[in-house]
Scaffold this motif. Structure first.
Motif, PDB file in Angstrom:
ATOM      1  N   LYS A 177       0.803  -1.225   0.000  1.00  0.00           N
ATOM      2  CA  LYS A 177       0.000   0.000   0.000  1.00  0.00           C
ATOM      3  C   LYS A 177       0.835   1.274   0.000  1.00  0.00           C
ATOM      4  O   LYS A 177       0.374   2.327  -0.462  1.00  0.00           O
ATOM      5  N   ASN A 178       2.053   1.197   0.494  1.00  0.00           N
ATOM      6  CA  ASN A 178       2.832   2.420   0.727  1.00  0.00           C
ATOM      7  C   ASN A 178       4.076   2.547  -0.136  1.00  0.00           C
ATOM      8  O   ASN A 178       4.905   3.421   0.097  1.00  0.00           O
ATOM      9  N   THR A 179       4.206   1.695  -1.148  1.00  0.00           N
ATOM     10  CA  THR A 179       5.361   1.786  -2.054  1.00  0.00           C
ATOM     11  C   THR A 179       4.893   1.678  -3.500  1.00  0.00           C
ATOM     12  O   THR A 179       3.836   1.124  -3.781  1.00  0.00           O
ATOM     13  N   ARG A 180       5.698   2.220  -4.385  1.00  0.00           N
ATOM     14  CA  ARG A 180       5.442   2.122  -5.826  1.00  0.00           C
ATOM     15  C   ARG A 180       6.791   1.999  -6.530  1.00  0.00           C
ATOM     16  O   ARG A 180       7.735   2.682  -6.166  1.00  0.00           O
ATOM     17  N   ASN A 185       7.419   5.103 -13.261  1.00  0.00           N
ATOM     18  CA  ASN A 185       6.223   5.042 -12.428  1.00  0.00           C
ATOM     19  C   ASN A 185       6.241   6.116 -11.351  1.00  0.00           C
ATOM     20  O   ASN A 185       7.291   6.497 -10.850  1.00  0.00           O
ATOM     21  N   TYR A 187       3.113   8.869  -9.015  1.00  0.00           N
ATOM     22  CA  TYR A 187       1.807   9.057  -8.401  1.00  0.00           C
ATOM     23  C   TYR A 187       0.976  10.072  -9.180  1.00  0.00           C
ATOM     24  O   TYR A 187       1.504  11.044  -9.731  1.00  0.00           O
ATOM     25  N   GLU A 191      -2.664  11.770  -5.477  1.00  0.00           N
ATOM     26  CA  GLU A 191      -1.925  10.854  -4.605  1.00  0.00           C
ATOM     27  C   GLU A 191      -0.607  11.450  -4.101  1.00  0.00           C
ATOM     28  O   GLU A 191       0.015  10.891  -3.202  1.00  0.00           O
ATOM     29  N   GLN A 219       7.120  11.576  -8.917  1.00  0.00           N
ATOM     30  CA  GLN A 219       7.816  10.362  -8.477  1.00  0.00           C
ATOM     31  C   GLN A 219       8.308  10.418  -7.032  1.00  0.00           C
ATOM     32  O   GLN A 219       8.929   9.466  -6.549  1.00  0.00           O
ATOM     33  N   SER A 222       8.549   7.289  -4.504  1.00  0.00           N
ATOM     34  CA  SER A 222       8.515   6.027  -5.244  1.00  0.00           C
ATOM     35  C   SER A 222       9.928   5.477  -5.365  1.00  0.00           C
ATOM     36  O   SER A 222      10.901   6.148  -5.035  1.00  0.00           O
ATOM     37  N   ARG A 464      10.116  -6.234  -1.344  1.00  0.00           N
ATOM     38  CA  ARG A 464       9.386  -5.753  -2.518  1.00  0.00           C
ATOM     39  C   ARG A 464      10.344  -5.088  -3.493  1.00  0.00           C
ATOM     40  O   ARG A 464      11.155  -4.248  -3.106  1.00  0.00           O
TER      41      ARG A 464
END
Length: 473
Positions: A177-180, A185, A187, A191, A219, A222, A464
């Protein structure tokens, strides 16, 4: 053998010299223009013998132009030192020849003061990964690297290591939920997170940096692709550490690895191109083009580099703050360090620019983090200030094989077995990041016992990484 890629030795056999013309020829060859190997070699030979006949040729015109101007270009070339300055190699037996060859070239630069090669070193662009280079009044964009300010950040929480087993599902959800992740890539506007780094006056330094602000905001918080990660694990202090204020024991910890994203990569590309235009070096040293820090271009890069470093730090802060809030935990200690950066430091009584491209600052009592891989230990360390290493240490285990080789040769079944054996949950990542693609971190650490002391050991448990094939590292 017909379609085997043409290399520099093939061109030398045709009569080419190791200069910029060879570079242009190899660049043309990489495009695979429908010619087979023999046809391409025949074309290269004809262009070399009669470049004036190819000035209108759609394919070979760039090569013909360079060949006709090569004598003038050679006169503008900045001469390298005849002999490379002496430098220390740590863990020499485990370092590929390509990395040593690149370091030898770097040690011939007229601005070079000192250098060292860390035990995780491997070949890169310009300065090898794991290369440390001190220069006089000069900064090398490719000596810093494409991912400016790539760094580690470690948060140690007031939660026991048993939390990893008891609340594993919650921890997985927190990471998701808290990383991208992944190159490009970021937000959406609704967001995005604000951070004081975006208020820096340096974003108004010039039109180029100003144009990158929206990318930076998108970004922020991220992570990149490649070997970048966010992971929960157990950190063990075999003895108390008074300086950090952490008692002996095993704790839940969060470890992150990422850099300045597309913002830093764009800065690196812009100033590398500018450096090559200003600083004309011989072909073998072209990626080491440097900027004078006392000139406008060098000052502009220096400010941009530092802004990218601050931005990389901000990305980690956003991630750690989000995850700490989701956990509802207290922070016992936090340690961070860059490993793709340049610093102004004192060395042998003079100010120098120290480039650490894939190397951890390890001055006396300076804290740093040296990770292993997704399935091997990492280490919280304290520097010893070893002068022969230019106050540096490795930035990780270092690659044992290329990404292409890893994808072609490594087994997903073997990776699964290793992860299951060590009780590690992997969210994302590709086979090019499998632990088998990396050197043995314990051998790397054994090669730098004179550089750092190990303070604590980190064991990854929930990892992750990007799962989209990104190579932004």
């Amino acid at each position: 053998m017909e379609n085997k890629r043409i290399n520099g030795n093939d061109l030398i056999a045709l009569g080419y010299k190791e200069n910029h013309a060879m570079g242009v020829a190899l660049k043309i060859n990489r495009k695979r223009l429908g010619f087979n190997r023999e046809q391409m070699l025949a074309n290269f030979k004809r262009v070399l013998e009669h470049p004036e006949s190819y000035l209108e040729d759609a394919v070979f015109k760039p090569l013909a132009e360079v060949l006709l101007e090569i004598d003038t270009m050679e006169e503008e070339i900045i001469k390298l030192k005849e002999h490379a300055e002496v430098y220390t190699v740590f863990g020499e037996g485990n370092i590929e020849d390509g990395a040593k060859k690149q370091m030898n070239v770097a040690m011939k630069l007229p601005v070079t003061v000192a250098g060292a090669l860390m035990p995780d070193a491997h070949q890169g662009y310009g300065l090898p990964i794991g290369g440390v280079l001190a220069t006089k009044n000069a900064v090398i964009p490719y000596g810093v690297g494409v991912d400016i300010g790539c760094r580690m950040a470690l948060s140690i929480f007031d939660l026991p290591a048993t939390y990893l087993d008891t609340y594993s599902d919650k921890l997985k959800e927190v990471l998701l939920k808290n990383t991208r992740f992944g190159a490009g890539n970021g937000y959406l506007k609704h967001e995005r997170t604000d951070h004081e780094v975006l208020d820096s006056s340096l974003f108004n330094a010039d039109d180029f940096i100003r144009s990158l602000k929206d990318k930076a905001w998108t970004q922020l918080g991220s992570s990149g692709g490649g070997n970048h990660f966010v992971e929960f694990g157990m950190i063990e202090f075999a003895t108390p550490d008074g300086a950090l204020g952490v008692e002996q024991g095993k704790y839940l910890a969060l470890l992150t690895h990422s850099g300045s994203r597309g913002f830093g990569a764009t800065i690196a590309g812009h100033y590398t191109k500018l450096a090559k235009e200003i600083c004309k070096l011989p072909y073998e040293a072209q990626h080491l083009a440097y900027l004078d820090v006392n000139q406008a271009e060098g000052q502009a890069y220096w400010l941009a580099m530092n802004l990218a470093g601050d931005y990389a730090s901000a990305c980690h802060q956003v991630i750690h703050d989000k995850i700490q809030s989701a956990l509802g935990a207290e922070l016992l200690a936090k340690v961070e360090n860059h490993h793709n950066f340049a610093w102004k430091e004192q060395f042998n009584g003079e100010e120098v620019i120290v480039h650490r491209k894939g190397a951890t600052p390890a001055g006396k009592d300076v804290m740093g983090i040296i990770p292993g891989s997704m399935a091997t230990e990492g280490f919280l360390v304290r520097g010893k200030g070893k002068e022969a290493a230019i106050h540096s240490a490795s930035h990780g285990a270092g690659r044992l094989m290329s990404r292409t080789q890893a994808l072609k040769t490594l087994s997903t079944a073997d990776l699964k077995a290793i992860l299951e054996d060590k009780g590690i949950t992997l969210l994302g990542a590709g086979m090019d990041e499998a632990p088998m693609a990396y050197k043995d971190i314990h051998k790397v650490m054994a090669a730098q016992v004179d550089l750092v002391d190990i303070v604590a050991t980190f064991s990854p448990k929930i990892v992750r990484m990007a799962d989209d094939g990104s190579r932004e590292d």
